[in-house]
Design an enzyme around this catalytic site. Structure first.
Site, short mmCIF file in Angstrom:
data_model
loop_
_atom_site.label_atom_id
_atom_site.label_comp_id
_atom_site.label_asym_id
_atom_site.label_seq_id
_atom_site.Cartn_x
_atom_site.Cartn_y
_atom_site.Cartn_z
N SER A 33 0.85 -1.19 0.00
CA SER A 33 0.00 0.00 0.00
C SER A 33 0.89 1.23 0.00
O SER A 33 2.09 1.14 0.21
CB SER A 33 -0.87 0.03 1.25
OG SER A 33 -0.11 0.42 2.38
N ASP A 34 0.31 2.40 -0.23
CA ASP A 34 1.05 3.63 0.05
C ASP A 34 0.89 3.94 1.55
O ASP A 34 0.18 3.24 2.28
CB ASP A 34 0.58 4.79 -0.83
CG ASP A 34 1.67 5.86 -0.93
OD1 ASP A 34 2.61 5.86 -0.12
OD2 ASP A 34 1.58 6.72 -1.84
N TYR A 35 1.56 4.97 1.97
CA TYR A 35 1.64 5.36 3.38
C TYR A 35 0.24 5.52 3.99
O TYR A 35 -0.48 6.47 3.65
CB TYR A 35 2.37 6.69 3.44
CG TYR A 35 3.14 6.99 4.69
CD1 TYR A 35 4.52 6.89 4.72
CD2 TYR A 35 2.49 7.43 5.84
CE1 TYR A 35 5.24 7.20 5.86
CE2 TYR A 35 3.21 7.73 6.98
CZ TYR A 35 4.58 7.62 6.99
OH TYR A 35 5.30 7.93 8.11
#
Ligand code: NOJ
Length: 752
Positions: free
Chosen positions: A278-280
């Site tokens: 995932s992204d942050y």
């Protein structure tokens, strides 16, 4: 389908799956508890680097020892990485090594130009080389996984992250994606000088509405497949080991929870075998998107095909509960864990968890002099000459120069956005570069103006350290000093544009012109009557209609990286003749955005720029951009003649070659990026007027003529039709070859 063929298919798929699995990983999986598997899906950052969200992970050491961490990012150096790896290897039941990630976007310690600048070189070997150097330096510091390349197509320069990508075009973007993946990963991922790449942000992040970061995306499938997906797919075809999801939603479902995107498309259609991160905190952000609580969105993400959760710990804290309640299956958790373990295996970490940890390497491999040499070369190749005036450029090396501008004597902005591993103190200011390259020139410096006089803007862009300083002197005093210095010189070089954090993540803007303080400075300098050269810095296309209309020369230098000053001086004083070309269209004004070259004709095209009622146009602006895609001048001039196609009729799956005569008609040796555009005249879905389908960078000595050949592969004629099939349809095609997307040399052929 008969029962027996179903059975055969089942066994076949079982057999292929069994064949592709890695015995060591399967053996390990068979020993793991569900909690240990979930632990591998957790990616944490201890902070200390640049955090790109409002939270960082807590109790990292305890979590590693408890088997609750699969990977770490944002830490470096063999010492620190060894310490963390020791916890994982020696203190957990199964001793599974960690993977160590980082954001190495345009170089590790040797910072290269920002990606939008590197793309403007149109030089794939150079891009690959910068990625190899980044991999060599990062692995020397213990890192084995890189959150790059960022390949999001951007056609909206308001979006700050335009700086991080390759621009607007899927063909060029794909070539760059491939070069970068090959550069980072090399042929052997277990080698100590290569690292796993992570293509991002899947998908469509660059199409955020109104250019506002993290905003919604809504797009037809036809456009996704034809215009926005190709660079991600090119990275996957090049063997990229991992994919990062984007923050935005697609068809109403955020990428991190979008099963269509992560499973149907990525795994089933594109056959991606690596893992998806995932992204942050993008899993948690699905709560704010309106899709439920942390447990619900975490289950959604896992079931969609997301394998690793960056920072948010939704997987860590809720998946076991979802498993107990039957909301996720053990198979889903095992699959995600398998993909992460396989990545570690491919990196050679099971053979040797300390493979990338060698105290001797940083001194040997980081910031080697030859790396700085490439950084200087890369910067000179990224510059785009936007305007020539009265042959002011190149300057004589003994000229009497007024060098003006806050950015002209600055280190803090030269690396550009997203260079958290670089050190701005190592960068060469432009004033210093001028003195290095032209020691006999007489150079007088004045600041002239603040980068911006807007204190709120200054505060907003100074979050990662101060790069915009508002002078104690008044704007009038600054201006008067600069004008006085200019009047005593023979030529004025004004370095103007954005501060580094005026573009990048969370740096979207609705006004994308040169800040007012500097516009005033430019006007005052031009009013002195001295020849003026503008060196323009930015991480995006700017609106420079006024400046293009002034009697000035303009060199676009993006953010050039650690060798900024030397590279700019190389070009200003003629050691290198600029040859960069824009990879994103520059608009006349913000109202023309989104803007790009591969536009469609519409049913009511306006034949010329003269306004006609009921044609597709604006009352108050032209349709044409200020500067087209592919645009860039040289100190010399090039002339194109005699475009020929090798055949005027080809069969399906047949290739074609084109030749054109190119002459250097000016007074300097130089390079030109010869560009090939294609138009499918009639097809089943509306065709763009022209799309880029080839390019070649060639060097010609002054007066030299060359025949340049370009190939059109059978695949280049294909597009995704209304059923999303990749086809070439029989009929007439036109090709255009030339110096930018307005290329005028034309030929045609027919596909039978
Ligand atoms: C958020 C950014 O969108 C992404 O590009 C980056 O890799 C992560 N933060 C990690 O720093």
């Amino acid at each position: 389908m008969t029962y027996s063929s179903v059975v055969v298919l089942y066994f076949l798929s079982f057999f292929t799956q069994a064949q592709n699995t890695i015995p060591e990983v399967e053996a390990l999986l068979s020993k793991m508890t569900i909690e240990e598997k979930i632990g591998q899906l957790n990616l944490v950052t201890p902070g200390g680097g640049i955090a790109t969200g409002s939270v960082v992970s807590s109790n990292v050491e305890e979590k590693i020892k408890a088997g609750q961490v699969g990977g770490l990012f944002g830490i470096a150096t063999p010492e620190r990485i060894k310490k963390a790896q020791d916890f994982a290897v020696n203190k957990t039941r199964l001793g599974i090594p960690l993977i160590f990630g980082s954001d190495i976007i345009h170089g590790y310690k040797t910072t290269f130009p920002i990606p939008l600048g590197l793309a403007a070189s149109w030089d794939m070997e150079l891009l690959k080389r910068t990625a190899q150097i980044a991999a060599l330096e990062a692995t020397a510091d213990g890192i084995n996984w890189n959150f790059s390349p960022m390949v999001d197509i951007s056609r909206d320069p308001r979006w700050g992250r335009t700086a991080e990508g390759a621009g607007e075009d899927p063909y060029l973007g794909s070539a760059i994606a491939k070069a970068m993946v090959m550069g980072y990963q090399g042929d052997d991922l277990t080698a100590e000088n290569t690292m796993m790449a992570c293509v991002k942000h899947m998908a469509l992040y660059g199409a955020s509405e109104a250019g506002r970061d993290y905003n919604s995306v809504d797009m037809s499938k036809i456009r996704m497949y034809n215009d926005y997906f190709p660079p991600y797919k090119a990275a996957i075809d090049a063997g990229v080991g991992s994919v990062m999801t984007s923050f935005n939603d697609i068809d109403g479902i955020p990428a991190s929870g979008n099963k269509w995107l992560l499973t149907d498309l990525l795994r089933n259609q594109w056959n991606f075998k690596g893992f998806v991160v995932s992204d942050y905190t993008s899993v948690n952000e699905m709560i704010a998107h309106g899709l439920g609580d942390l447990q619900a969105v975490s289950a959604l993400a896992l079931n969609a095909g997301l394998d690793m959760d960056m920072v948010g710990e939704g997987f860590l804290t809720t998946l076991k509960k979802s498993y107990d309640e039957g909301k996720v299956s053990e198979a889903q958790i095992t699959n995600a864990c398998r993909r992460i373990l396989e990545a570690k295996y491919k990196l050679g970490l099971f053979d040797d968890p300390y493979r990338y940890i060698d105290q001797k390497r940083p001194a040997k491999d980081i910031l080697r002099p030859e790396h700085r040499k490439i950084a200087r070369e890369a910067a000179t190749k990224s510059f785009v000459l936007l305007k020539k005036h009265n042959n002011t450029l190149p300057l004589k090396k003994d000229a009497n120069i007024a060098l003006i501008g806050d950015l002209a004597n600055d280190k803090t902005n030269m690396l550009g956005t997203w260079a958290p591993t670089g050190d701005f103190k190592l960068s060469i200011p432009i004033l210093e570069g001028f003195k290095n390259v032209a020691p006999n020139a007489k150079i007088s410096y004045a600041k002239g103006a603040n980068i911006t006089n807007d204190s709120i803007m200054a505060k907003n862009v100074n979050v990662f350290g101060t790069t915009v300083v508002l002078d104690k002197r008044s704007p009038e005093e600054l201006l008067a000093e600069a004008v006085a210095v200019a009047k005593k010189a023979d030529v004025v070089v004004a370095v103007v544009g954005e501060a580094k954090e005026m573009s990048g993540e969370s740096s979207s803007k609705t006004k994308i012109q040169i800040p007012d303080s500097q516009k005033q400075l430019i006007r005052a300098l031009v009013a002195t009557g001295k020849p003026v050269v503008l060196v323009l810095m930015s991480g995006r296309p700017l609106v420079i209609e006024e400046e293009m209309g002034l009697p000035v020369s303009i060199l676009q230098v993006w953010f050039p990286g650690v060798e900024a000053g030397n590279a700019i001086a190389d070009v200003i004083f003629g050691n290198y003749n600029p040859a960069g070309k824009l990879t994103a269209t520059w608009p006349v004004n913000v109202g023309q955005i989104p803007i790009y070259h591969s536009i469609k004709n519409t049913g009511r095209p306006q034949p010329t720029e003269t306004f006609l009622k009921f044609k597709s146009s604006y009352l108050d602006a032209p349709n044409a951009p200020l500067l087209p895609f592919g645009y860039g001048l040289s100190y010399t001039d090039f002339e194109y003649t005699d475009l020929k196609v090798s055949k005027t009729e080809i069969a399906q799956n047949e290739a074609l070659s084109l030749s054109v005569t190119l002459k250097n008609t000016g007074n300097y040796d130089g390079e030109e990026v010869v560009q090939l555009y294609l138009r499918d005249v009639v097809r089943s879905i509306t065709p763009p007027n022209r799309v880029l389908k080839g390019f070649k960078k060639v060097f010609l000595k002054k007066g030299e003529t060359k025949t340049v050949t370009l190939d059109l592969k059978a695949e280049d004629l294909k597009f995704y039709n209304a059923n999303l099939e990749f086809v070439a349809e029989p009929g007439d095609f036109e090709v255009f070859v030339g110096t930018n997307s307005n290329a005028t040399q034309k030929a045609s052929f027919t596909l039978k």
